[in-house]
Enzyme design. Structure first.
Site, short mmCIF file in Angstrom:
data_model
loop_
_atom_site.label_atom_id
_atom_site.label_comp_id
_atom_site.label_asym_id
_atom_site.label_seq_id
_atom_site.Cartn_x
_atom_site.Cartn_y
_atom_site.Cartn_z
N ASN A 186 13.12 -12.43 64.90
CA ASN A 186 14.18 -12.04 63.97
C ASN A 186 15.53 -12.67 64.30
O ASN A 186 16.59 -12.20 63.87
CB ASN A 186 14.29 -10.52 63.91
CG ASN A 186 14.88 -10.05 62.59
OD1 ASN A 186 14.71 -10.70 61.57
ND2 ASN A 186 15.61 -8.94 62.64
N GLU B 217 15.82 0.65 60.13
CA GLU B 217 15.52 1.03 61.52
C GLU B 217 15.06 2.48 61.48
O GLU B 217 15.84 3.39 61.19
CB GLU B 217 16.77 0.92 62.40
CG GLU B 217 17.32 -0.50 62.55
CD GLU B 217 16.65 -1.29 63.67
OE1 GLU B 217 15.78 -0.75 64.37
OE2 GLU B 217 17.00 -2.48 63.81
ZN LIG Z 1 13.26 -4.64 65.59
#
Ligand SMILES: [Zn+2]
Ligand SMILES: *[C@@H]1O[C@H](CO)[C@@H](O)[C@H](O)[C@H]1NC(C)=O
Ligand SMILES: *[C@@H]1O[C@H](CO)[C@@H](O)[C@H](O)[C@H]1NC(C)=O
Length: 427
Positions: free
Chosen positions: A259, A387
């Protein structure tokens, strides 16, 4: 045998097993450090300190006034506590021995695998490995040939197949809008693939309640972006907290943060060029086959794509672009409106409070080269990193919490999708 009985038996078993085993994380503690009384000077000291990766690891950032969760090496406890005391910073120790938690969870997971073998469905009793998840989406596509379509989209560095499942309502209408969802970027974030598979279950098996989500929209889901890392974290307690891919780099250190590997403001602020860091951006943009697969997916669906959603853990956050800069996009209002729909649906359903906003300013966390910025820049009008909540003493929630977390996550995703469908109807 009831599920309750199973969990009771498991906690006894895992307690005795856990006490006998030691591992790399023996004596590590996790601190919850108050975000409130924090001076700018202390924030700077702390952000320098946690760069020392052999002694510190930040599990979740300060978020608004909320505390950060930081894991600290046994030999660094005295130093760390002294620093916080000197600065009048409040803290709690939320895990006194990470190693013990990990060995208990490993034992629990081992038993659960025996008690709940793969049977064609993926329940919420336990975490599943990559092979089981791929098997599940293959089986789905075979059983629902008009509604679920499997596509092999690439291979991981170690040769695992990356497969997407496209879910439709079966009306065979082409060129609908698309919602693209992925999970399992970061190896240790096990709750992420679990939430992705629950999403698949809902869309396939609960068409009645979700017909509106599939009327003019198809859903494309890649449940595990980084299977090499994901499998590695399942090997032992010592590897449980691995985050990156598994491709060796030029130095002795292995893996890249997938990421941080996207070709958009690659390797700028919030990414590292040190191969040993957990946010290593890679030798070049898209050096990792897994990130490239997601980049290709983004491009292949962008013409129809209205929402890109990437599932991570943890922090109870819905973050939108930009991640690479503190500037906000012109369309911030739209992003905010959709995120707020998810936030309020979750709060209404369970009371869990998500924080929403741009990554950089909301959690003071700059991340360049990430997939959400990439998708947004490519043309997805809505692009989020979600998240999921912290739910235990380890890195991920214990298996007994999977059910409530993935159901809550689904409530948020469905609410955001409904807002997207309303805002971006099929042309
Ligand atoms: Zn992550
Ligand atoms: C934000 O992060 C930067 C870099 O880590 C740090 O210097 C700054 O003090 C932080 N600001 C706040 C308000 O925490
Ligand atoms: C990391 O912390 C340890 C323990 O406090 C210290 O000995 C070491 O020098 C630090 N390393 C760096 C690079 O700051």
């Amino acid at each position: 045998m009831t599920v309750g009985w199973v969990f009771l038996a498991l906690s006894c078993l895992s307690l005795s097993a856990g006490l006998q085993r030691t591992n790399k994380y023996e004596g590590y503690k996790v601190y919850e450090v108050s975000g409130k009384a924090r001076s700018v000077a202390f924030a700077e000291t702390l952000s320098e300190l946690v760069k020392n990766a052999s002694y510190y690891e930040v599990f979740s950032e300060f978020n608004g006034g909320n505390p950060a969760k930081i894991m600290v090496h046994p030999q660094e406890q005295v130093n760390f506590v002294q620093l916080m005391d000197e600065n009048n910073v409040q803290y709690d120790i939320i895990n006194r021995n990470v190693g013990l938690t990990l060995s208990r969870q490993f034992e629990t997971n081992r038993m659960l695998r025996q008690w709940f073998p793969y049977n064609g469905r993926l329940g919420t009793e336990r975490y599943y490995n990559h092979e089981e998840i791929n098997q599940f989406i293959e089986d789905l596509a075979r059983e629902h040939p008009r509604r679920a379509f499997l596509k092999t989209v690439g291979r991981s560095y170690e040769g695992r197949w990356l497969k997407t499942i496209t879910i439709t309502n079966g009306d065979a209408r082409r060129n609908k809008n698309v919602i693209l969802v992925d999970g399992g970027f970061h190896a240790r974030e096990w709750i992420s693939p679990a939430a992705a598979t629950y999403l698949i279950n809902q869309l396939v098996y609960n068409l009645e309640d979700n017909a509106d989500l599939l009327l003019d929209f198809d859903w494309v889901i890649l449940p595990v972006v980084n299977p090499d890392g994901y499998e590695y974290t399942q090997l032992s307690e010592d590897t449980r907290l691995w985050r990156k891919t598994r491709k060796p780099s030029s130095s002795d250190c292995i893996g890249t943060d997938p990421n941080r590997n996207f070709d958009f403001h690659w390797n700028e602020e919030g990414a590292s060029d040190d191969p040993c860091d957990i946010t290593y951006a890679g030798a070049k943009a898209f050096s990792e086959p897994e990130a490239l697969v997601v980049g290709d997916l983004i491009h292949s669906y962008v013409d129809r794509g209205q929402m890109y959603l990437t599932l991570h853990s943890y922090g109870s956050l819905i973050l939108y672009p930009w991640g690479w800069t503190a500037a906000v996009p012109d369309t911030e209002e739209d992003l905010h409106e959709v995120a707020a729909a998810g936030q309020s649906a979750i709060q209404e359903a369970t009371g869990t409070i998500y924080t929403i906003g741009p990554s950089t300013t909301t959690i003071n966390y700059t991340a360049s080269g990430a997939s959400d910025d990439y998708a947004f820049n490519a043309g997805f009008p809505i692009s989020f990193t979600m998240e999921l909540p912290f739910g235990g003493k380890g890195f991920d929630p214990p298996a007994s919490d999977i059910d409530s977390i993935v159901k809550e996550t689904w409530v948020g995703i469905a609410a955001m999708a409904r807002k997207v469908i309303q805002k971006y109807p099929l042309a």
